[in-house]
Design a protein around this motif. Structure first.
Motif, PDB file in Angstrom:
ATOM      1  N   LEU A 260      36.039   6.787   4.363  1.00  0.00           N
ATOM      2  CA  LEU A 260      34.987   6.902   3.359  1.00  0.00           C
ATOM      3  C   LEU A 260      34.011   7.986   3.782  1.00  0.00           C
ATOM      4  O   LEU A 260      33.607   8.054   4.944  1.00  0.00           O
ATOM      5  N   GLU A 261      33.641   8.841   2.838  1.00  0.00           N
ATOM      6  CA  GLU A 261      32.631   9.867   3.067  1.00  0.00           C
ATOM      7  C   GLU A 261      31.322   9.423   2.408  1.00  0.00           C
ATOM      8  O   GLU A 261      31.318   9.019   1.243  1.00  0.00           O
ATOM      9  N   LEU A 262      30.212   9.468   3.159  1.00  0.00           N
ATOM     10  CA  LEU A 262      28.905   9.087   2.638  1.00  0.00           C
ATOM     11  C   LEU A 262      28.105  10.338   2.321  1.00  0.00           C
ATOM     12  O   LEU A 262      27.926  11.206   3.174  1.00  0.00           O
ATOM     13  N   THR A 263      27.637  10.450   1.077  1.00  0.00           N
ATOM     14  CA  THR A 263      26.813  11.590   0.677  1.00  0.00           C
ATOM     15  C   THR A 263      25.336  11.272   0.922  1.00  0.00           C
ATOM     16  O   THR A 263      24.946  10.114   0.952  1.00  0.00           O
ATOM     17  N   PRO A 264      24.511  12.302   1.100  1.00  0.00           N
ATOM     18  CA  PRO A 264      23.107  12.070   1.494  1.00  0.00           C
ATOM     19  C   PRO A 264      22.254  11.461   0.386  1.00  0.00           C
ATOM     20  O   PRO A 264      22.587  11.485  -0.800  1.00  0.00           O
ATOM     21  N   GLY A 265      21.118  10.930   0.798  1.00  0.00           N
ATOM     22  CA  GLY A 265      20.084  10.405  -0.092  1.00  0.00           C
ATOM     23  C   GLY A 265      18.745  10.441   0.640  1.00  0.00           C
ATOM     24  O   GLY A 265      18.685  10.721   1.839  1.00  0.00           O
ATOM     25  N   ARG A 266      17.641  10.140  -0.085  1.00  0.00           N
ATOM     26  CA  ARG A 266      16.318  10.211   0.548  1.00  0.00           C
ATOM     27  C   ARG A 266      15.355   9.227  -0.099  1.00  0.00           C
ATOM     28  O   ARG A 266      15.378   9.034  -1.315  1.00  0.00           O
ATOM     29  N   TYR A 267      14.526   8.583   0.735  1.00  0.00           N
ATOM     30  CA  TYR A 267      13.439   7.733   0.274  1.00  0.00           C
ATOM     31  C   TYR A 267      12.122   8.475   0.504  1.00  0.00           C
ATOM     32  O   TYR A 267      11.834   8.882   1.634  1.00  0.00           O
TER      33      TYR A 267
ATOM     34  N   GLY B  72       0.791  -1.228   0.000  1.00  0.00           N
ATOM     35  CA  GLY B  72       0.000   0.000   0.000  1.00  0.00           C
ATOM     36  C   GLY B  72       0.814   1.264   0.000  1.00  0.00           C
ATOM     37  O   GLY B  72       0.252   2.358   0.154  1.00  0.00           O
ATOM     38  N   VAL B  73       2.127   1.180  -0.200  1.00  0.00           N
ATOM     39  CA  VAL B  73       2.995   2.360  -0.169  1.00  0.00           C
ATOM     40  C   VAL B  73       3.929   2.328  -1.375  1.00  0.00           C
ATOM     41  O   VAL B  73       4.578   1.311  -1.635  1.00  0.00           O
ATOM     42  N   ALA B  74       3.972   3.428  -2.120  1.00  0.00           N
ATOM     43  CA  ALA B  74       4.917   3.575  -3.230  1.00  0.00           C
ATOM     44  C   ALA B  74       6.181   4.252  -2.713  1.00  0.00           C
ATOM     45  O   ALA B  74       6.109   5.290  -2.044  1.00  0.00           O
ATOM     46  N   VAL B  75       7.327   3.663  -3.008  1.00  0.00           N
ATOM     47  CA  VAL B  75       8.606   4.174  -2.513  1.00  0.00           C
ATOM     48  C   VAL B  75       9.466   4.591  -3.698  1.00  0.00           C
ATOM     49  O   VAL B  75       9.661   3.815  -4.638  1.00  0.00           O
ATOM     50  N   THR B  76       9.964   5.804  -3.656  1.00  0.00           N
ATOM     51  CA  THR B  76      10.880   6.297  -4.682  1.00  0.00           C
ATOM     52  C   THR B  76      12.140   6.828  -4.006  1.00  0.00           C
ATOM     53  O   THR B  76      12.123   7.241  -2.844  1.00  0.00           O
ATOM     54  N   VAL B  77      13.240   6.818  -4.753  1.00  0.00           N
ATOM     55  CA  VAL B  77      14.527   7.276  -4.233  1.00  0.00           C
ATOM     56  C   VAL B  77      14.853   8.626  -4.849  1.00  0.00           C
ATOM     57  O   VAL B  77      14.833   8.790  -6.067  1.00  0.00           O
ATOM     58  N   ALA B  78      15.133   9.610  -3.990  1.00  0.00           N
ATOM     59  CA  ALA B  78      15.536  10.946  -4.434  1.00  0.00           C
ATOM     60  C   ALA B  78      16.989  11.159  -4.033  1.00  0.00           C
ATOM     61  O   ALA B  78      17.290  11.400  -2.867  1.00  0.00           O
ATOM     62  N   GLY B  79      17.897  11.046  -4.989  1.00  0.00           N
ATOM     63  CA  GLY B  79      19.325  11.156  -4.677  1.00  0.00           C
ATOM     64  C   GLY B  79      19.897   9.807  -4.303  1.00  0.00           C
ATOM     65  O   GLY B  79      19.323   9.088  -3.490  1.00  0.00           O
ATOM     66  N   THR B  80      20.989   9.433  -4.910  1.00  0.00           N
ATOM     67  CA  THR B  80      21.613   8.137  -4.650  1.00  0.00           C
ATOM     68  C   THR B  80      22.810   8.324  -3.731  1.00  0.00           C
ATOM     69  O   THR B  80      23.714   9.081  -4.051  1.00  0.00           O
ATOM     70  N   PRO B  81      22.824   7.660  -2.580  1.00  0.00           N
ATOM     71  CA  PRO B  81      23.977   7.788  -1.683  1.00  0.00           C
ATOM     72  C   PRO B  81      25.256   7.310  -2.370  1.00  0.00           C
ATOM     73  O   PRO B  81      25.240   6.373  -3.159  1.00  0.00           O
ATOM     74  N   GLU B  82      26.353   7.971  -2.057  1.00  0.00           N
ATOM     75  CA  GLU B  82      27.658   7.600  -2.602  1.00  0.00           C
ATOM     76  C   GLU B  82      28.676   7.490  -1.477  1.00  0.00           C
ATOM     77  O   GLU B  82      28.606   8.205  -0.483  1.00  0.00           O
ATOM     78  N   LEU B  83      29.612   6.582  -1.651  1.00  0.00           N
ATOM     79  CA  LEU B  83      30.768   6.484  -0.774  1.00  0.00           C
ATOM     80  C   LEU B  83      31.990   6.985  -1.543  1.00  0.00           C
ATOM     81  O   LEU B  83      32.278   6.504  -2.631  1.00  0.00           O
TER      82      LEU B  83
END
Length: 239
Positions: A98-105, A55-66
């Motif tokens: 390692l530096e992790l860049t942001p992302g969002r679901y 019952g929930v649609a999930v999309t990714v906004a921005g892909t995390p990077e190392l």
């Protein structure tokens, strides 16, 4: 997959040469300090699977990077020379991270009881520090004579298992309301991939100035290893 191909740029190198045991042979002890720079595959894009929620649609906004981050290098090398040729054993001790860049679901309700409800889970920027790497190498070496000489060496290197620790801030919003954030501690372990080998190769070139018991040298060295795999584990917080 994580392939550590790292260049160690040695900016200051002190060479101590004890008296030769014979005219054509001797022992050289080299002590050095410098910096490490990842030069290949230094950006690793994470593509975690999108969770399936009824019952929930999930999309990714921005892909995390190392992104790999280098650090200071310390070490020493001991060489036995016979003429201009020699055999060298060396230890390179370096810091990496390692530096992790942001992302969002982004979440959107599609059926009852979540119809029309929206929310998001944000992954903040994080940093992972590795235990200091101890690289062991056995090399063949060539050093030209004279007050200004060229030093070339290369051979086999051994890379131990890499373990990195850090925390990743997570933020949650539901229907426009921000919920208390969490910051779980994550542990990353880099181990050999399909090759299951911890051995690689190294090569370096330097310019030596001076002679006798003490000389100064600058050097650049490259290490290459096969693919390593990153495995994640959570020390605390949600899976």
């Amino acid at each position: 997959m994580f392939r550590p191909i790292v260049t160690f740029s040695i900016v200051v190198l002190t060479l101590m040469a004890p008296a030769a045991t014979a005219t054509a042979q001797g022992l050289d002890l080299t002590v050095f300090v410098g910096a490490a720079y990842p030069v290949y595959d230094d950006r690793l894009t994470l593509r975690p699977s999108v969770p399936s929620l009824p019952g929930v649609a999930v999309t990714v906004a921005g892909t995390p990077e190392l992104r790999a981050d280098g650090g200071p290098v310390f070490g020493a090398a001991l060489a036995f020379e016979l003429g201009i040729l020699g055999i060298e054993g060396r230890l390179d001790s370096t810091e990496v991270g390692l530096e992790l860049t942001p992302g969002r679901y982004d979440l959107r309700g599609t059926t009852s009881p979540f119809q029309g409800l929206t929310g998001s889970v944000g992954i903040g920027a994080g940093h992972f520090d590795a235990d200091r790497l101890q690289l062991l190498s056995l090399n063949a070496r060539l050093r030209t004579p004279g007050p200004i000489g060229i030093v070339l060496s290369g051979g086999m290197s051994y890379l131990p298992e890499i373990e990195l620790t850090g925390s990743v801030p997570l933020s949650v919003q539901l229907a426009g309301i921000s919920l208390p954030g969490i910051q779980p501690q994550l542990r990353l372990r880099a181990t050999p991939g399909d090759s299951d080998s911890r051995f690689g190769i190294n090569g370096g070139a330097g310019l030596q100035i001076g002679g006798g018991a003490l000389a100064l040298m600058g050097e650049v060295r490259v290490f290459y290893f096969r693919d390593y795999e990153l495995r994640f584990s959570v020390d605390d917080g949600p899976e």
